[in-house]
Design a protein around this motif. Structure first.
Motif, PDB file in Angstrom:
ATOM      1  N   THR A   2       0.846  -1.205   0.000  1.00 28.78           N
ATOM      2  CA  THR A   2       0.000   0.000   0.000  1.00 28.78           C
ATOM      3  C   THR A   2       0.876   1.248   0.000  1.00 28.78           C
ATOM      4  O   THR A   2       0.625   2.196  -0.743  1.00 28.78           O
ATOM      5  N   VAL A   3       1.913   1.200   0.826  1.00 33.60           N
ATOM      6  CA  VAL A   3       2.796   2.360   0.954  1.00 33.60           C
ATOM      7  C   VAL A   3       3.530   2.604  -0.367  1.00 33.60           C
ATOM      8  O   VAL A   3       3.605   3.739  -0.850  1.00 33.60           O
ATOM      9  N   ALA A   6       1.225   3.966  -2.979  1.00 30.58           N
ATOM     10  CA  ALA A   6       0.899   5.368  -2.663  1.00 30.58           C
ATOM     11  C   ALA A   6       2.028   6.289  -3.106  1.00 30.58           C
ATOM     12  O   ALA A   6       1.792   7.356  -3.678  1.00 30.58           O
ATOM     13  N   MET A   7       3.270   5.854  -2.876  1.00 28.26           N
ATOM     14  CA  MET A   7       4.416   6.693  -3.251  1.00 28.26           C
ATOM     15  C   MET A   7       4.577   6.743  -4.768  1.00 28.26           C
ATOM     16  O   MET A   7       4.984   7.757  -5.332  1.00 28.26           O
ATOM     17  N   ASP A  10       1.951   9.074  -5.981  1.00 28.55           N
ATOM     18  CA  ASP A  10       2.368  10.429  -5.626  1.00 28.55           C
ATOM     19  C   ASP A  10       3.435  10.929  -6.603  1.00 28.55           C
ATOM     20  O   ASP A  10       3.392  12.077  -7.038  1.00 28.55           O
ATOM     21  N   ARG A  13       1.800  11.896  -9.796  1.00 28.65           N
ATOM     22  CA  ARG A  13       1.097  13.181  -9.683  1.00 28.65           C
ATOM     23  C   ARG A  13       2.086  14.345  -9.660  1.00 28.65           C
ATOM     24  O   ARG A  13       1.828  15.404 -10.220  1.00 28.65           O
ATOM     25  N   GLN A  14       3.214  14.102  -9.015  1.00 26.13           N
ATOM     26  CA  GLN A  14       4.245  15.148  -8.957  1.00 26.13           C
ATOM     27  C   GLN A  14       4.786  15.435 -10.362  1.00 26.13           C
ATOM     28  O   GLN A  14       4.951  16.587 -10.747  1.00 26.13           O
ATOM     29  N   SER A  17       2.461  17.288 -12.595  1.00 26.84           N
ATOM     30  CA  SER A  17       2.334  18.721 -12.318  1.00 26.84           C
ATOM     31  C   SER A  17       3.505  19.519 -12.874  1.00 26.84           C
ATOM     32  O   SER A  17       3.486  20.744 -12.862  1.00 26.84           O
ATOM     33  N   LYS A 125      10.791   5.786  -2.252  1.00 31.38           N
ATOM     34  CA  LYS A 125      10.827   7.113  -2.878  1.00 31.38           C
ATOM     35  C   LYS A 125      11.783   7.096  -4.074  1.00 31.38           C
ATOM     36  O   LYS A 125      11.499   7.677  -5.119  1.00 31.38           O
TER      37      LYS A 125
END
Lengths: 378, 355
Positions: A2-3, A6-7, A10, A13-14, A17, A125
């Motif tokens: 899950t973690v 999620a990363m 993320d 999405r980063q 942008s 990450k």
């Protein structure tokens, strides 16, 4: 899991942008469009959707060489130049800030207060940050794959090997980037050091290539000397057996030439030994450093595994068809022979050696970065 | 709905919300928590780079189901202590538990919500994405994440900003979102570092209401704030940190017990019989007299009031008085020997500081 997911989300999405992500994607689209504009017909090859045409009987539609050329344009020029250089620099600019921003006061606090170990946070990450390259190269490869298939009915799935290869190549540089980013928490410092490191690898490789080329050329000259010496010794032996007097002009000239050639050979051998003394440390350094160029070069190696012809042979017209109808390299001059030897030597380094040693370097750098990340107070 | 709007169904009792009062009766004892503190810290020390002694042996206990306030001047070590509990900073030395597990135990943090001071949330995410991202890091299941993010965005008054990028949020809105983030995993312990920083008065009241509601639901709230009045309104117990040590801790009643008194204001000069009462003092002011009786109990003043009435005195007011939190705070940071205010900041080399 899950973690990690999620990363990953993320990270997407980063990237989404960031304008630079879309700029790189747009340029990639133009490059693919250019690639798709290259076509082959019954008389030769065309570019820019038929605006220019090159007549060549070997580069016709469905010919072996046209397929090889089309693949090689991708693996040598597009991959080697656009993706491995320009897009990589843009990717570094785009992703360098990820870790320093992540470690900023107030940002990292929340993440570290979650029930996830710091080691996991660091590596998740890091892997998620490679998404930039994975996405860019995947979309790019899909375009190239479609071009190859639609233009030449060459549905070459090995094209997608560029995704892991480019990601690996980028990860070697990005590991250094992350180490400096975690250590200094400065985006600019991380970017500059990474570019310097990359330049260092490039310089080391360039120096090695030059030294190796000179050495190979001298070895070939020594080999030529050896052949000349053997030939002259045979001739001299013939003269002796024919009882030609030692002071006869022919025998004396031959003797002088033999001695001069031996002297040249010895001088060259001394020089080779001297070069070798420099070459060895450079080789050791190369063995430790990540193999950026060679990792990218693996795709070219894989795409033309069944032939020794490369794109330069095709562009130089140094390709001929033998009696069995197979395409072969024509016998070239000395330069071509040097190229062949260097290429053969490079191919003695296995895929696993190239990737394995590079990954070992990356692992050491990442462990260092992770250690700093884990031990630091925020 | 504007960000400072009402909290609707999540708003706790209106009387509490409008006039939050200090819950003096909520004094916890070990028996209430089955012998276990929500936070139990011993000998927590932090020395930065071998020189700066930020914490010099913290002893602190927080009971379950209470709002605990941590206060202290700048540089006292409050944020360092909070960060140590949240595993953001590694202690030089520490013993203790958080929610019954050793401090630093990562899985326990799944039951803890944290809002750091000056937090920075990713500007490229929307309000809902932010909550769902941090909830995922706290290992909250996907279905729960979606449901709770909507509930909490509504709770903190951001329901209309769900799909807006948070880069467009004001400071107050970010603070509300940060609070919602800390509650996504339905934590048993909520640690908030300056939660009302940058929030307007309406927002502050809303946040106070949320904290009181959380306590009523059985959660423990650990609050670090500079705003003494805020803390006074909601906290059951407080600790004052000065120069890396706990100067004092307890309920406000306990901490102000010595200063508690009754003040009776009467018309005219002080009575002549005052000297009969050793704990009674008087003060004349503008034709009135202020009689001061030390102690928190109301019984001792009853005979005084009877006697005053018996003499026909006009009683203007009778009120219990005690130190405010600010008085308490100022007392804690004042050197008892010199009367000077202790210098803020951590101690370099571990020398000096509070004795």
């Amino acid at each position: 899991m899950t973690v990690f997911l999620a990363m990953l989300l993320d990270a997407y999405r980063q990237l989404n942008s960031k304008k630079l992500f879309w700029v790189v994607l747009a340029i990639s689209g133009i490059v693919v469009l250019f690639y798709g504009s290259i076509g082959f017909d019954d008389t030769g090859m065309s570019m820019f959707f038929g605006l220019t045409h090159i007549e060549d009987p070997m580069l016709t539609r469905d010919s072996f060489l046209s397929k090889l050329l089309y693949r090689s344009i991708f693996s040598t020029f597009i991959l080697g130049l656009w993706l491995a250089w320009i897009a990589t620099i843009l990717a570094l600019i785009s992703t360098t800030a990820i870790f320093p921003d992540f470690l900023a006061d107030g940002a990292i606090d929340i993440v570290l207060s979650k029930p996830v170990t710091r080691v996991k946070v660091f590596f998740f990450k890091y892997i998620a940050s490679l998404l930039f390259v994975v996405l860019q190269v995947a979309i790019f490869c899909l375009g190239v794959f479609l071009c190859l298939g639609l233009r030449l009915s060459d549905w070459e799935w090995r094209i997608f090997a560029a995704i892991p290869l480019l990601t690996l190549f980028y990860s070697y540089l990005y590991s250094v980037n992350v180490l400096i980013g975690v250590w200094s928490r400065s985006t600019l410092t991380a970017l500059l050091v990474t570019l310097l490191f990359w330049f260092g690898i490039f310089s080391t490789n360039a120096a090695e290539t030059i030294v190796n080329r000179i050495k190979t050329q001298m070895i070939m000259e020594v080999e030529g000397n050896d052949r000349d010496i053997a030939r002259m010794e045979v001739s001299l032996g013939g003269l002796q057996s024919n009882q030609v007097p030692a002071d006869s002009p022919a025998r004396a000239n031959l003797q002088r030439s033999l001695e001069s050639t031996r002297s040249d050979r010895d001088e060259r051998q001394v020089l080779i030994d001297k070069i070798e003394r420099w070459h060895k440390p450079v080789r050791v350094l190369q063995a430790i450093m990540p193999k950026t160029g060679e990792t990218i070069g693996l795709l070219d190696r894989w795409l033309r595994r069944d032939t020794d012809i490369n794109i330069m042979d095709i562009l130089d017209g140094a390709v001929a068809v033998d009696e069995s109808g197979r395409y072969r390299r024509t016998q070239g001059d000395e330069d071509r022979e040097i190229e062949r030897r260097l290429e053969s030597e490079a191919e003695t380094r296995s895929d696993w050696y190239i990737i394995g040693t590079s990954l070992a370097f990356e692992a050491v750098v990442l462990l260092l970065g992770c250690s700093i990340f884990v031990k630091r107070d925020y | 709905m504007r960000p400072g709007g009402d909290l609707k169904e999540h708003r706790p009792k209106a009387d509490k919300a409008l006039t939050p009062s200090r819950p003096a009766s909520r004094t916890h004892h070990l028996s209430e928590s089955n012998g276990q503190y929500a936070i139990d810290l011993h000998e927590v020390k932090k020395v930065y780079r071998g020189k700066v002694h930020a914490l010099r042996g913290i002893e602190m206990q927080v009971h379950p189901r209470e709002i605990f306030g941590l206060l202290g001047p700048n540089g006292a070590g409050k944020s360092t202590l909070v960060k140590i509990m949240m595993t953001v900073v590694r202690p030089t030395k520490a013993r203790g538990t958080v929610l019954g597990r050793p401090m630093g135990h990562k899985p326990t943090l799944a039951r803890v919500g944290y809002l750091p001071e000056h937090h920075r949330l990713p500007g490229y995410l929307t309000g809902r994405q932010t909550l769902e991202f941090y909830a995922a890091l706290a290992k909250v299941p996907r279905a729960v994440r979606r449901r709770r993010s909507e509930e909490l965005l509504d709770t903190v008054g951001l329901s209309e900003w769900t799909t807006k990028k948070i880069s467009s949020f004001s400071k107050g809105m970010l603070q509300r979102l940060g609070l919602a983030q800390a509650l996504m995993n339905d934590p048993d312990l909520i640690v908030l570092d300056e939660p009302t920083d940058g929030v307007d008065p309406v927002g502050r009241r809303d946040i106070r209401d949320v904290l009181l509601k959380l306590r009523d639901e059985g959660k423990t709230v650990f609050l670090n704030s500079h705003l003494l009045s805020e803390l006074e309104m909601v906290c059951d117990r407080v600790a004052i940190l000065v120069q890396g040590t706990v100067a004092t801790q307890g309920t406000l009643d306990e901490l102000t017990a010595e200063s508690q008194r009754y003040e009776i204001v009467i018309q005219g000069a002080p009575p002549t019989w005052i000297s009969e009462y050793p704990s009674l003092r008087s003060k004349a002011e503008d034709g009135r007299s202020r009689l001061i009786l030390m102690g928190a109990e109301p019984e001792p003043i009853q005979p005084l009031l009877d006697r005053l009435r018996g003499e026909g005195r006009t009683i203007l007011s009778v009120k219990p008085v005690r130190e405010t939190l600010e008085d308490l705070f100022m007392r804690a940071i004042t050197d008892p020997e010199t009367g000077a205010t202790l210098q803020p900041g951590a101690i370099a080399g571990g020398k000096g500081g509070r004795k």
